[in-house]
Design a protein around this motif. Structure first.
Motif: not given
Length: 463
Positions: A311-318, A324-337, A339-345
């Motif tokens: 469950x932890x692996x699914x919630x944190x990385x799948x 649209x999520x992939x685009x947002x994930x890339x944007x958050x990666x650029x903004x927050x780096x 790990x942090x970007x993915x958690x915030x998203x």
């Protein structure tokens, strides 16, 4: 006579389309029933599978739309019921249908049926275990256990799903057909409830065909045997119970649904709103929901606090099939780096889901029709917010969409087969082409259907 001729044409077209669906499912079961999962990496397989599912789904949607105002006689109703059965029958006795999720279901079901915790050991740890009490179980299911994907992770399925797996093990130990029997039964009972909802809300009973005769659902839920098949039954039962102010049954049903997949707990505010302002009913609902959810989900949550939790692996990385999520994930990666970007998203996704849950419950539903419609909107919103949008996740909202006549959501089954192009692209090292590009295509039929219905409504109002 002209009216009878139109009836004949619409009825014949509908029967022809469900007949096409039966043929498509039969071809899939015969051609790929014994094929290894790796066959899905081949372009001819992915393209032909996707096209067959997409085109037959489009044909069904078109035929039901044309027949939506047609009176449903006994013969046509029985034909629709029989067609849904015939679409699923070819899969019994067939192989895994280019999928491997069911192998974990088989292991979990065997563990529960033998009185063992499915969260205790990951499959690879189970194979290495020297515990003599597990030896006979491992030997009986070795072929399934060694085929489980992500074998380093422990099970991520709550207690309601585990009960379905255990029942399947009792029906046919270590057998894919055991799962199919249970999932088929759940689909059939859900179809009966959808029919009852349609009759109660004075909609055409033919709309049940949108899910019961849906080619994508037949393939994913019975053919590939995904546990999402079990979801619609307790959700519909909970909503019907809430409408009738049977608070205990509403809480029990919604708790069971949350015990299959966690997200139905977000329907709780809507169900509570339907019971408002009866304080006693609300208290009974909260108690039944809390007790059922705790019983079915607490062991999973406890197990998730330790290492190698699925469950932890699914919630944190799948993340898959959601451009649209992939685009947002890339944007958050650029903004927050990283790990942090993915958690915030993902935190933002959770907050948005919570807000949607409260929004659909803002006003008390005046009848069963808006209650089902709002549940469909929420379930669809949660699907489109989810980082992972597997085709079988459409079972979250398609039954509710069919019961409420939400045509744009039903159109999702036309585009979702684009998912199967992921496999040959990934095998060629081009997975980002799917994730950031092609995955967006499954939104197109939904948006197009919404636009056409809106234009039709505007034109009708203008006239």
């Amino acid at each position: 006579m002209a009216g009878r001729s139109a009836w004949d044409r619409r009825g014949s077209t509908l029967l022809a389309m469900v007949g096409v669906g039966i043929m498509v499912q039969t071809v899939i079961a015969v051609v790929w029933g014994a094929a290894p999962g790796s066959r899905r990496d081949a372009w001819p397989v992915a393209l032909s599978l996707g096209l067959m599912l997409s085109l037959s789904s489009a044909g069904l949607l078109w035929a039901v739309w044309r027949a939506r105002d047609m009176p449903t006689g006994l013969v046509l109703g029985l034909a629709i019921a029989a067609a849904g059965v015939l679409m699923r029958v070819p899969y019994f006795g067939a192989g895994p249908m280019l999928e491997d999720d069911h192998f974990r279901y088989l292991l979990d079901g065997a563990m529960v049926a033998h009185g063992l915790s499915p969260y205790a050991l990951a499959p690879e740890a189970l194979l290495r275990s020297s515990d003599g009490t597990l030896a006979s179980l491992v030997e009986a299911g070795r072929a399934a256990i060694t085929s489980i994907n992500f074998p380093e992770l422990r099970s991520m399925y709550p207690g309601g799903a585990q009960a379905a797996f255990a029942l399947a093990h009792l029906v046919a130990p270590w057998s894919l057909d055991g799962l199919r029997v249970v999932f088929f039964g759940a689909e059939a009972l859900a179809a009966v409830l959808i029919w009852r909802v349609l009759v109660s809300t004075e909609r055409s009973p033919l709309l049940v065909a949108l899910v019961w005769c849906n080619p994508l659902m037949a393939f994913c839920l019975t053919g590939q045997a995904h546990v999402d098949a079990v979801l619609a039954l307790p959700i519909l039962a909970a909503l019907l119970a809430a409408h009738r102010r049977a608070a205990a049954i509403a809480g029990l049903g919604l708790g069971i649904a949350a015990g299959v997949k966690l997200w139905p707990i977000l329907l709780a505010p809507l169900v509570a709103r339907a019971l408002w302002p009866d304080r006693r009913a609300l208290a009974v609902f909260a108690l039944a929901l809390g007790a059922t959810t705790l019983a079915l989900c607490a062991p999973l949550f406890w197990a998730s606090l330790s290492a190698n939790a699925g469950l932890t692996a699914y919630a944190g990385g799948w993340s898959v099939n959601n451009a649209p999520y992939a685009w947002a994930s890339y944007l958050f990666l650029q903004l927050f780096g990283p790990g942090t970007g993915e958690v915030l998203l993902r935190a933002l996704v959770v907050l948005t889901a919570g807000a949607a849950s409260l929004a659909v419950a803002a006003r008390r539903p005046a009848s069963l029709e808006p209650l089902i419609a709002r549940a469909a909107i929420l379930a669809a919103a949660l699907f489109y917010l989810s980082p992972a949008q597997f085709p079988w996740y459409a079972a979250w909202f398609l039954p509710l969409a069919s019961a409420s006549g939400a045509w744009p959501f039903v159109a999702a089954s036309i585009g979702l087969p684009v998912y199967y192009l992921f496999f040959p692209l990934a095998a060629a090292g081009l997975r980002d082409l799917h994730g950031y590009g092609l995955a967006f295509l499954h939104l197109a039929p939904v948006l197009l259907a919404a636009l056409l219905i809106r234009r039709s409504s505007v034109a009708g109002a203008s006239a």
